[in-house]
Design a protein around this motif. Structure first.
Motif, mmCIF file in Angstrom:
data_model
loop_
_atom_site.group_PDB
_atom_site.id
_atom_site.type_symbol
_atom_site.label_atom_id
_atom_site.label_comp_id
_atom_site.label_asym_id
_atom_site.label_seq_id
_atom_site.Cartn_x
_atom_site.Cartn_y
_atom_site.Cartn_z
ATOM 1 N N UNK A 241 -32.558 -4.391 17.241
ATOM 2 C CA UNK A 241 -33.921 -3.893 17.340
ATOM 3 C C UNK A 241 -34.390 -3.996 18.783
ATOM 4 N N UNK A 242 -35.314 -3.132 19.111
ATOM 5 C CA UNK A 242 -35.809 -3.045 20.480
ATOM 6 C C UNK A 242 -37.251 -3.534 20.559
ATOM 7 N N UNK A 243 -37.678 -3.778 21.809
ATOM 8 C CA UNK A 243 -39.064 -4.146 22.093
ATOM 9 C C UNK A 243 -39.710 -3.018 22.882
ATOM 10 N N UNK A 244 -41.035 -2.953 22.806
ATOM 11 C CA UNK A 244 -41.794 -1.976 23.585
ATOM 12 C C UNK A 244 -43.080 -2.644 24.055
ATOM 13 N N UNK A 245 -43.473 -2.377 25.285
ATOM 14 C CA UNK A 245 -44.719 -2.889 25.846
ATOM 15 C C UNK A 245 -45.739 -1.768 25.894
ATOM 16 N N UNK B 187 -38.591 -3.759 16.971
ATOM 17 C CA UNK B 187 -38.760 -5.061 16.322
ATOM 18 C C UNK B 187 -39.934 -5.845 16.861
ATOM 19 N N UNK B 188 -40.307 -5.572 18.140
ATOM 20 C CA UNK B 188 -41.415 -6.290 18.773
ATOM 21 C C UNK B 188 -42.267 -5.301 19.560
ATOM 22 N N UNK B 189 -43.569 -5.320 19.308
ATOM 23 C CA UNK B 189 -44.535 -4.587 20.125
ATOM 24 C C UNK B 189 -45.267 -5.629 20.955
ATOM 25 N N UNK B 190 -45.219 -5.467 22.269
ATOM 26 C CA UNK B 190 -45.888 -6.390 23.182
ATOM 27 C C UNK B 190 -47.143 -5.697 23.701
ATOM 28 N N UNK C 201 -42.285 -6.296 9.839
ATOM 29 C CA UNK C 201 -41.914 -5.855 11.177
ATOM 30 C C UNK C 201 -42.740 -4.638 11.534
ATOM 31 N N UNK C 202 -43.023 -4.425 12.767
ATOM 32 C CA UNK C 202 -42.611 -5.181 13.929
ATOM 33 C C UNK C 202 -43.496 -6.402 14.162
ATOM 34 N N UNK C 203 -42.955 -7.345 14.886
ATOM 35 C CA UNK C 203 -43.725 -8.481 15.352
ATOM 36 C C UNK C 203 -44.610 -7.980 16.485
#
Length: 104
Positions: free
Chosen positions: A1-5, A46-49, A71-73
């Motif tokens: 899973x990827x993260x995005x800012x 998987x992660x939204x920042x 998800x996403x965190x």
């Protein structure tokens, strides 16, 4: 899973890009909410920042995702000047579950 800012700060986006985290510049609430809705339903994310100011713009929508989706965190990071609510976690717990947590 990827993260995005998702942020309104080019500097933060560029800084996290150096760490391998892609970012999207969101200059207003409408654009931020559109991107947030897009990525909250993306199975590869998987992660939204969010930066603190971005979180404040769409706070209700973020809390809704945190309460109803596995998800996403969604995580919040400080601004470049370190601005972030001091008792952010305690306030979030109180708003989410209605329990006031008392520190030492």
């Amino acid at each position: 899973m990827k993260s995005i800012l998702l942020s309104d700060s080019d500097d933060i986006i560029n800084g996290l890009r150096l760490a391998g985290v892609p970012g999207v510049l969101c200059t207003d609430r409408k654009n931020l909410l559109s991107n947030f809705n897009k990525y909250k339903n993306d199975k590869h994310i998987g992660i939204i920042i969010l930066t603190y100011s971005s979180f404040e713009m769409i706070k209700d929508e973020v809390i809704e995702v945190k309460l109803n989706q596995k998800l996403p965190l969604v995580v919040t990071i400080p601004e470049l000047d370190g601005k972030m609510e001091d008792d952010f976690i305690l306030k979030y717990i109180k708003e989410s579950v209605g329990i006031k947590v008392v520190g030492d």
